[in-house]
Design a protein around this motif. Structure first.
Motif, PDB file in Angstrom:
ATOM      1  N   GLU A  17     -24.150   5.225 -54.138  1.00 35.86           N
ATOM      2  CA  GLU A  17     -23.795   6.576 -54.581  1.00 35.86           C
ATOM      3  C   GLU A  17     -22.852   7.196 -53.561  1.00 35.86           C
ATOM      4  O   GLU A  17     -22.976   6.955 -52.369  1.00 35.86           O
ATOM      5  CB  GLU A  17     -25.018   7.477 -54.653  1.00 35.86           C
ATOM      6  N   ARG A  50     -26.293  13.293 -56.423  1.00 40.04           N
ATOM      7  CA  ARG A  50     -26.884  11.993 -56.087  1.00 40.04           C
ATOM      8  C   ARG A  50     -28.384  11.999 -56.351  1.00 40.04           C
ATOM      9  O   ARG A  50     -29.056  12.990 -56.131  1.00 40.04           O
ATOM     10  CB  ARG A  50     -26.639  11.684 -54.616  1.00 40.04           C
ATOM     11  N   ARG A  51     -28.880  10.880 -56.804  1.00 36.21           N
ATOM     12  CA  ARG A  51     -30.326  10.748 -57.021  1.00 36.21           C
ATOM     13  C   ARG A  51     -31.047  10.374 -55.738  1.00 36.21           C
ATOM     14  O   ARG A  51     -32.234  10.637 -55.584  1.00 36.21           O
ATOM     15  CB  ARG A  51     -30.608   9.705 -58.087  1.00 36.21           C
ATOM     16  N   GLN A  86     -32.055   3.015 -64.817  1.00 36.81           N
ATOM     17  CA  GLN A  86     -32.365   4.196 -64.009  1.00 36.81           C
ATOM     18  C   GLN A  86     -33.868   4.416 -63.871  1.00 36.81           C
ATOM     19  O   GLN A  86     -34.364   4.745 -62.788  1.00 36.81           O
ATOM     20  CB  GLN A  86     -31.699   5.430 -64.615  1.00 36.81           C
ATOM     21  N   ARG A  90     -35.979   4.309 -60.305  1.00 34.76           N
ATOM     22  CA  ARG A  90     -36.848   5.407 -59.877  1.00 34.76           C
ATOM     23  C   ARG A  90     -38.271   4.910 -59.613  1.00 34.76           C
ATOM     24  O   ARG A  90     -38.910   5.318 -58.639  1.00 34.76           O
ATOM     25  CB  ARG A  90     -36.860   6.523 -60.921  1.00 34.76           C
TER      26      ARG A  90
END
Length: 95
Positions: A17, A50-51, A86, A90
């Motif tokens: 990212e 951003r995650r 995704q 996670r």
């Protein structure tokens, strides 16, 4: 640059990212490196935030964590839909 690097003894899986050009340049360098083979892009998308911004590069060592399945990467590769990828990422990060 931030992201996640997962390793399970057979597969590496990485999320990058950051600034588009910075991420692209790093990914291109990784793919050209002889130590890497079968580089695949599963998702390439622009995000508003951003995650994994709190991790410069979070390392997930599945070998050291016997609770993690060795089938994570094969399962992701078998169904590389963005929402599935995704969700799996996670689950790994927050496990």
């Amino acid at each position: 640059m931030s992201g996640v690097l997962y390793y399970d003894g057979e597969y590496f899986f990485q999320v990058l990212e950051g600034n588009y050009q910075t991420v692209k340049d790093l990914y291109d360098r990784i793919c050209r490196d002889d130590r890497h083979d079968e580089c695949r892009t599963l998702i390439n998308m622009t995000m508003l935030e951003r995650r994994f911004a709190s991790y410069p590069m979070k390392i997930i060592n599945a070998i050291a964590n016997p609770c993690m399945s060795s089938q994570v990467v094969p399962n992701i590769l078998a169904n590389p839909q963005p929402e599935v990828v995704q969700r799996k990422i996670r689950e790994l990060v927050y496990a």
